[in-house]
Design an enzyme around this catalytic site. Structure first.
Site, PDB file in Angstrom:
ATOM      1  N   GLU A  17     -67.814 -59.223 -39.028  1.00  0.00           N
ATOM      2  CA  GLU A  17     -68.217 -57.811 -39.048  1.00  0.00           C
ATOM      3  C   GLU A  17     -67.218 -56.959 -39.831  1.00  0.00           C
ATOM      4  OE1 GLU A  17     -71.139 -57.051 -38.104  1.00  0.00           O
ATOM      5  OE2 GLU A  17     -71.555 -58.959 -37.116  1.00  0.00           O
ATOM      6  N   SER A  65     -64.019 -64.934 -34.659  1.00  0.00           N
ATOM      7  CA  SER A  65     -64.928 -65.257 -35.754  1.00  0.00           C
ATOM      8  C   SER A  65     -65.891 -64.121 -36.069  1.00  0.00           C
ATOM      9  CB  SER A  65     -65.707 -66.539 -35.449  1.00  0.00           C
ATOM     10  OG  SER A  65     -66.464 -66.398 -34.249  1.00  0.00           O
ATOM     11  N   ASP A  66     -66.547 -63.558 -35.028  1.00  0.00           N
ATOM     12  CA  ASP A  66     -67.534 -62.522 -35.328  1.00  0.00           C
ATOM     13  C   ASP A  66     -66.870 -61.208 -35.732  1.00  0.00           C
ATOM     14  OD1 ASP A  66     -66.602 -62.105 -32.759  1.00  0.00           O
ATOM     15  OD2 ASP A  66     -68.551 -61.679 -31.869  1.00  0.00           O
ATOM     16  N   CYS A  67     -65.672 -60.943 -35.211  1.00  0.00           N
ATOM     17  CA  CYS A  67     -64.957 -59.738 -35.643  1.00  0.00           C
ATOM     18  C   CYS A  67     -64.546 -59.856 -37.114  1.00  0.00           C
ATOM     19  CB  CYS A  67     -63.732 -59.510 -34.770  1.00  0.00           C
ATOM     20  SG  CYS A  67     -64.134 -59.141 -33.047  1.00  0.00           S
TER      21      CYS A  67
END
Length: 694
Positions: A453, A448-450
């Site tokens: 970003e 999710s965070d990749c």
């Protein structure tokens, strides 16, 4: 005496060195990293070392010295002027992400001599300076888990038992209780190697994969990292695989224990874990279940066992094919390698492909060759530096940086995952079309965070700059948004009580997927930027998601004012991701918390032990990266030395992010310059207004 031992060890290390001028990093296939040692002078002449090779090997890069910075902006510019030289030709930034050698020995997959020597050197360099043991990570105290497995690795790589390094580490191992006190994953590895009896393991029955999928304990409900490891473990346990007995195995049996190997009562060792290793003790219910399962192992139902083994192997094959034979990480990869070796032998194509991809996890550095925690952190590092250059103004103001930024965008373009996995729902995988992973497209796991970003970096480069091509179209950005929205909890597949069945004594919170402040903030910011540029796509869903995510962040705030980080150390990392996003009371409380932790030298320093205990624990020194995180929180609206470790995994396993020492100082200094300039302009305007009023 200590000085003498260290001198002898350094002398031994020096004799193990390969010729660093012959090492080359090959970057291919969308960010794949493999190190190669050139034996012929002609090869060296045809493939000369570049700056990237020299930097990671600790050699002189021969880059020109930069002028002293006069302000924060010039310091940021100097930092990137150096860092741009480490960009790979395809546009991303390479680096280590610091893995088991035992699986290679068991499966008969050897190493080149230069690799073997450099792995020995790395393990020696990372021994504890006082007792000669090893911990679960490079800054940890010596444990049975770390010491036993690294000792065995050295012996596999060719070090003799009477070598001073082995003598010293073996003494530490025995002092800690010997290998009978190794945690569960260590017991399993040693059983595969045939130096620990299978009767000393708690059961890992493959029949679990045959349970009805609606049951909350079905392995498909487990957190992906745990599921990926226990899948091949269950196969190997089911077939009771062991390496062939030989003189080396017989010798290890006598070296690893404090009593005669053949006198050990193995069932009594199942729950024997050294206090030096124990982080997550077994629950009473887990121990009770193991008693029942141990009884079942005495009278397994052959057709049921065979069906479980068959199903586990099918899923192993699916994961290999989904990830190009990398699997999720090196532990699961090496277990899968042994399983494929057992089932199909060393002449099979799957064995050859596993050997090829093993090289992706091996990283050569100034201290030797290591096995990394993944096949890299390519997306993570590239996404951060791209955002840093745009937010600081370096991307727009410094024309010499433009070519590298365009290459970074090209790499981010190809790094987006365009399709779902080949074996999708049948392999219990989440959708991946539109996502960015942590490393490369081929590895292919959705994060999710990749994704957040990666999408932010692409939008910054395409919308905020006038010289970049528009490579990622709106449809693909919408695919990324779809993925992020699909990942919002309540997606968690298993109940919280499943943590009572955590079998890995050295890790915490590994059975269930959790909601993380860091991931949540990455998604919030990505969605917020997206809706500014593409306001018509799923606006109601995005608004609702952001609103509920912000409420989660407010609810998750620690009473002291910060947030507990799960993927970086710890309060500093998680707090910098949230506190700079708004001017609400929660952000003010977070800023007050950070200000209360500032040290006399002006910096911040937090120990990895904060992650273990979920409370702030000071590091002995201020840390550059953590200081950057803290300052970026407080001010929102050159080459620096590697210091303490920056990342963490499952509470106890700290991880190195060596590229952070570039991206975050550049980011912070550039933003600090803008912030200070704005304050000065405001002060000037206020002074002018006051004089005019008088």
């Amino acid at each position: 005496m200590v000085y003498l031992v260290l001198t002898v060890m350094k002398s031994l290390v020096a004799r193990l060195l390969t010729d660093y001028s012959r090492w080359r990093l090959l970057v291919t296939d969308g960010g794949r990293h493999t190190w190669h040692y050139l034996t012929a002078d002609e090869q060296c002449a045809e493939w000369p070392q570049n700056t990237v090779d020299k930097f990671w090997l600790g050699l002189d890069t021969n880059l020109p010295k930069l002028p002293p910075a006069k302000d924060a902006y010039e310091a940021a510019k100097n930092g990137y002027t150096f860092y741009q030289n480490l960009q790979s030709h395809d546009g991303h930034w390479a680096g280590e992400y610091g893995g088991p050698l035992i699986g290679s020995y068991i499966s008969g997959m050897g190493f080149k001599d230069e690799e073997r020597l450099e792995m020995i050197r790395y393990i020696m360099n990372r021994a504890h300076p006082q007792d000669g043991g090893w911990g679960i990570h490079i800054e940890g105290h010596s444990t049975v888990f770390g010491t036993a497995l690294n000792y065995v690795a050295l012996r596999i790589l060719g070090m003799e038992a009477d070598h001073p390094v082995c003598i010293k580490s073996r003494a530490t191992l025995h002092k800690l209780g010997g290998a009978t006190a190794i945690p569960a994953w260590g017991k399993f590895w040693l059983s595969l190697l045939n130096v620990y009896d299978w009767e000393g393991n708690n059961p890992v029955p493959p029949e679990f994969w045959l349970l009805p999928e609606w049951l909350p304990i079905h392995p498909s409900k487990w957190w992906i990292h745990t599921r990926a490891v226990y899948l091949p473990m269950s196969y190997l346990y089911g077939v009771r695989f062991t390496a062939p007995e030989n003189h080396f195995i017989l010798s290890l049996r006598q070296e690893l224990y404090t009593q005669d190997y053949y006198s050990i009562h193995w069932p009594s060792q199942r729950n024997n874990v050294s206090e030096a290793d124990l982080y997550s003790p077994h629950s009473a219910i887990f121990d009770m279940i193991n008693v029942v399962l141990a009884g079942y192992e005495q009278c397994t139902i052959p057709p049921l066992r065979a069906a479980g083994i068959k199903r586990a192997y099918q899923l192993i094959v699916y994961d290999d094919e989904n990830t190009g034979y990398q699997t999720l990480a090196p532990v699961s990869k090496m277990f899968a390698l042994v399983a494929r070796y057992h089932a199909e032998g060393p002449d099979a194509e799957c064995y050859r492909l596993h050997m090829k991809r093993r090289a992706d996890f091996m990283w050569m550095g100034a201290e030797g060759m290591m096995v990394c925690g993944t096949n890299g952190s390519q997306l993570w590092d590239t996404g951060f530096i791209a955002q840093a250059l745009v937010e600081t103004g370096l991307a727009e103001q410094e024309k010499e940086f433009r070519g590298g930024l365009t290459k970074a965008l090209e790499w981010l373009d190809q790094a987006q995952i365009r399709e779902n996995p080949r074996h999708f729902e049948c392999a219990y995988r989440h959708a991946s079309k539109g996502a960015w992973g942590f490393s490369t497209t081929e590895q292919g796991y959705t994060v999710s965070d990749c994704t957040g970003e990666g999408l932010k970096a692409v939008m910054y480069l395409q919308y905020n700059l006038d010289f970049t091509p528009k490579l990622v179209d709106e449809r693909r950005m919408c695919d990324a948004v779809d993925i992020m929205l699909s990942l919002q909890n309540p997606l968690i597949r298993a109940p919280q009580w499943l943590e009572l069945l955590n079998p890995a004594e050295v890790f915490g919170n590994i059975m269930v997927e959790y909601t993380y402040p860091e991931c949540t903030t990455s998604v919030i910011t990505a969605l917020s930027i997206f809706r500014k540029h593409i306001p018509y796509y799923r606006r109601a869903d995005i608004d609702r998601t952001i609103k509920s995510a912000i409420k989660y962040l407010h609810d998750a705030q620690h009473p002291g004012g910060g947030w507990v980080g799960s993927w970086g150390i710890c309060f500093t990392y998680a707090t910098q991701l949230h506190s700079n996003r708004s001017h609400c009371p929660h952000s003010k409380k977070a800023c007050d918390f950070l200000l209360s932790k500032q040290r006399e030298d002006g910096g911040w320093g937090e120990s990895y032990k904060s992650c273990e205990q979920s409370r702030w624990i000071e590091h002995e020194k201020s840390q550059i990266v953590q200081t950057c995180w803290a300052v970026m929180s407080l001010i929102y609206d050159g080459s620096w030395p590697q210091e303490a470790i920056e990342g963490v995994f499952n509470k106890t396993c700290a991880i190195s992010y060596p590229n952070f020492k570039f991206s975050f100082p550049i980011w912070m200094l550039g933003k600090a310059h803008i912030y200070l300039k704005t304050l000065k302009e405001k002060a000037t305007m206020n002074g002018y207004s006051n004089r005019k009023a008088q």
